[in-house]
Motif scaffolding. Structure first.
Motif, PDB file in Angstrom:
ATOM      1  N   LEU A  34      -0.014 -26.555 -29.848  1.00  0.00           N
ATOM      2  CA  LEU A  34       0.886 -26.069 -28.822  1.00  0.00           C
ATOM      3  C   LEU A  34       0.949 -27.100 -27.711  1.00  0.00           C
ATOM      4  N   ASN A  35       2.017 -27.066 -26.981  1.00  0.00           N
ATOM      5  CA  ASN A  35       2.122 -27.956 -25.839  1.00  0.00           C
ATOM      6  C   ASN A  35       1.398 -27.386 -24.633  1.00  0.00           C
ATOM      7  N   TYR A  36       1.591 -28.028 -23.563  1.00  0.00           N
ATOM      8  CA  TYR A  36       1.042 -27.544 -22.296  1.00  0.00           C
ATOM      9  C   TYR A  36       1.828 -26.326 -21.827  1.00  0.00           C
ATOM     10  N   VAL A  37       1.136 -25.435 -21.161  1.00  0.00           N
ATOM     11  CA  VAL A  37       1.806 -24.268 -20.594  1.00  0.00           C
ATOM     12  C   VAL A  37       1.485 -24.251 -19.100  1.00  0.00           C
ATOM     13  N   SER A  38       2.517 -24.032 -18.296  1.00  0.00           N
ATOM     14  CA  SER A  38       2.313 -24.086 -16.852  1.00  0.00           C
ATOM     15  C   SER A  38       1.950 -22.708 -16.311  1.00  0.00           C
ATOM     16  N   SER A  39       1.317 -22.693 -15.148  1.00  0.00           N
ATOM     17  CA  SER A  39       1.010 -21.396 -14.530  1.00  0.00           C
ATOM     18  C   SER A  39       2.309 -20.650 -14.209  1.00  0.00           C
ATOM     19  N   SER A  40       3.404 -21.384 -13.953  1.00  0.00           N
ATOM     20  CA  SER A  40       4.647 -20.653 -13.659  1.00  0.00           C
ATOM     21  C   SER A  40       5.230 -19.998 -14.906  1.00  0.00           C
ATOM     22  N   LYS A  41       4.997 -20.577 -16.088  1.00  0.00           N
ATOM     23  CA  LYS A  41       5.433 -19.898 -17.322  1.00  0.00           C
ATOM     24  C   LYS A  41       4.620 -18.607 -17.515  1.00  0.00           C
ATOM     25  N   ILE A  42       3.301 -18.713 -17.349  1.00  0.00           N
ATOM     26  CA  ILE A  42       2.467 -17.504 -17.475  1.00  0.00           C
ATOM     27  C   ILE A  42       2.885 -16.493 -16.403  1.00  0.00           C
ATOM     28  N   ASN A  49       1.486 -13.915  -9.646  1.00  0.00           N
ATOM     29  CA  ASN A  49       1.971 -15.164  -9.061  1.00  0.00           C
ATOM     30  C   ASN A  49       1.123 -16.367  -9.460  1.00  0.00           C
ATOM     31  N   PRO A  50       1.779 -17.545  -9.582  1.00  0.00           N
ATOM     32  CA  PRO A  50       1.147 -18.742 -10.148  1.00  0.00           C
ATOM     33  C   PRO A  50      -0.137 -19.142  -9.420  1.00  0.00           C
ATOM     34  N   ALA A  51      -0.162 -18.983  -8.097  1.00  0.00           N
ATOM     35  CA  ALA A  51      -1.358 -19.377  -7.342  1.00  0.00           C
ATOM     36  C   ALA A  51      -2.551 -18.506  -7.759  1.00  0.00           C
ATOM     37  N   GLN A  52      -2.267 -17.219  -7.951  1.00  0.00           N
ATOM     38  CA  GLN A  52      -3.313 -16.290  -8.399  1.00  0.00           C
ATOM     39  C   GLN A  52      -3.836 -16.702  -9.778  1.00  0.00           C
ATOM     40  N   ILE A  53      -2.930 -17.060 -10.654  1.00  0.00           N
ATOM     41  CA  ILE A  53      -3.314 -17.463 -12.009  1.00  0.00           C
ATOM     42  C   ILE A  53      -4.217 -18.690 -11.964  1.00  0.00           C
ATOM     43  N   ARG A  54      -3.813 -19.685 -11.165  1.00  0.00           N
ATOM     44  CA  ARG A  54      -4.631 -20.908 -11.067  1.00  0.00           C
ATOM     45  C   ARG A  54      -6.003 -20.587 -10.494  1.00  0.00           C
ATOM     46  N   LYS A  55      -5.999 -19.694  -9.503  1.00  0.00           N
ATOM     47  CA  LYS A  55      -7.273 -19.331  -8.876  1.00  0.00           C
ATOM     48  C   LYS A  55      -8.185 -18.602  -9.887  1.00  0.00           C
ATOM     49  N   ASP A  56      -7.600 -17.674 -10.628  1.00  0.00           N
ATOM     50  CA  ASP A  56      -8.395 -16.921 -11.615  1.00  0.00           C
ATOM     51  C   ASP A  56      -9.048 -17.862 -12.620  1.00  0.00           C
ATOM     52  N   LEU A  57      -8.297 -18.857 -13.054  1.00  0.00           N
ATOM     53  CA  LEU A  57      -8.801 -19.732 -14.107  1.00  0.00           C
ATOM     54  C   LEU A  57      -9.876 -20.685 -13.602  1.00  0.00           C
ATOM     55  N   GLU A  62     -12.435 -26.286 -14.850  1.00  0.00           N
ATOM     56  CA  GLU A  62     -11.163 -26.962 -14.603  1.00  0.00           C
ATOM     57  C   GLU A  62     -10.408 -27.117 -15.914  1.00  0.00           C
ATOM     58  N   PHE A  63      -9.453 -26.229 -16.149  1.00  0.00           N
ATOM     59  CA  PHE A  63      -8.710 -26.303 -17.403  1.00  0.00           C
ATOM     60  C   PHE A  63      -7.501 -27.235 -17.311  1.00  0.00           C
ATOM     61  N   GLY A  64      -6.793 -27.130 -16.208  1.00  0.00           N
ATOM     62  CA  GLY A  64      -5.438 -27.654 -16.157  1.00  0.00           C
ATOM     63  C   GLY A  64      -5.355 -29.121 -15.789  1.00  0.00           C
ATOM     64  N   LYS A  65      -4.165 -29.676 -16.002  1.00  0.00           N
ATOM     65  CA  LYS A  65      -3.874 -31.031 -15.546  1.00  0.00           C
ATOM     66  C   LYS A  65      -2.737 -30.937 -14.551  1.00  0.00           C
TER      67      LYS A  65
END
Lengths: 212, 212
Positions: A34-42, A49-57, A62-65
């Motif tokens: 699979l490709n990359y998935v952005s917090s805004s897609k989730i 909201n995307p900020a909440q998603i990033r914070k939860d993870l 550190e998962f994301g790039k």
């Protein structure tokens, strides 16, 4: 794994992110990469909201790039590991009524690694019979069974008035987590995890929209 | 009411706040006058952070008083109004299998204003019989019934392979919201609200804690 204690609301949201990634994988036709998935897609799929998603993870590392998002397959695997969905769990059901029967026949459990090992009831007419492939045993033998088979999770679908007693029997056997469908509060030692299911909850999101 | 469209994650959280206030009311022994409740109290009970709670509630107006919190009774009533829980809703169930039977007998629905008016099945051996006080009708008559009785919500507990067809029949009758227990994605016009229930979801919060 997680650093420190994670609020249960975060865990609930992780379950949603996990489902969301499964859906993305399904939609992409089961492709292994699979490709990359952005917090805004989730965010768009879950309404969180995307900020909440990033914070939860970030609770879990550190998962994301930056600018790219999360590698979808890795994130999915990592969430499975965090949520304990990368292994099988053994389950017993207490209560061979309609809901108990329905749960035994519910297709979604075994495919997700929740294996029902036995059903327990006190009704002599039910004991010794089977629902699907699963035997109904005497509830008096439940704690022995839990110990012998090292059962992980007990599901309570007994009437409200016997919920407490049956839950205590589960704990005596050594069960650590209870899924409670009985419309009763049960009171157990704090180390036992209880999740109360209230099916009327499922309606409430609909009525909001019907009211608009 | 709400200003603009409200994300479904907010609605889910409002349901949690509502439950939480009900619990507080219960704990205070049904006293008619509740005191103020702070967002940090709701936070402690739900695991959602206080800033998020305050933000969610501002979608619907200014409830709180700075430094005092929210008047608990007013907030509870307001949430009931927002979520459509201050009125009765009429419900039909499609599928008279074990889960259908269990739902008909589930005590939590009627006490929360969800009134089951009929059950529908295609099995001639079931049609004409009753579950509790509720008749089982021929699924062929479902759309007529929905129209005649002005049914609000349809509950799908049919096998996966008939879910789409039965859902379409519900929509033909004029139903606006469907609670789907069938393990199948259904595809309906966007104006129809669908809530998919996945019971294995209920396990997943437990397995996280069992994994720690």
């Amino acid at each position: 794994m997680a650093k420190g204690s994670v609020p249960s609301a975060v865990i609930n949201r992780l379950c949603l992110y996990h489902r969301c990634l499964e859906e993305i994988r399904g939609a992409e036709g089961g492709k292994d990469k699979l490709n990359y998935v952005s917090s805004s897609k989730i965010a768009a799929m879950t309404g969180i909201n995307p900020a909440q998603i990033r914070k939860d993870l970030t609770y879990f590392g550190e998962f994301g790039k930056r600018g790219k998002g999360y590698p979808a397959v890795d994130l999915l695997r990592e969430l499975e590991k965090i949520l304990g969905l990368d292994r099988k769990w053994s389950v017993i059901i207490a209560g061979a009524g309609n809901l108990g029967k329905a749960l035994v026949r519910y297709k979604g459990f075994s495919s997700r690694g929740f294996l029902i090992e036995g059903i327990f009831d006190q009704d002599p007419l039910k004991i010794g019979k089977k629902i699907g492939h699963i035997f109904i045993y005497d509830v008096k033998e439940m704690d022995k069974f839990i110990r012998a088979k090292d059962i992980d999770i007990g599901v309570l679908v007994v009437p409200a008035q016997s919920a407490q007693e049956v839950a205590e029997k589960m704990v005596e056997g050594g069960i650590k987590a209870i899924l409670n469908f009985a419309p009763a509060r049960i009171d157990l030692p704090a180390k036992i995890r209880i999740h109360n299911v209230d099916l009327s909850f499922e309606f409430e999101e609909l009525t909001y929209y019907l009211s608009q």
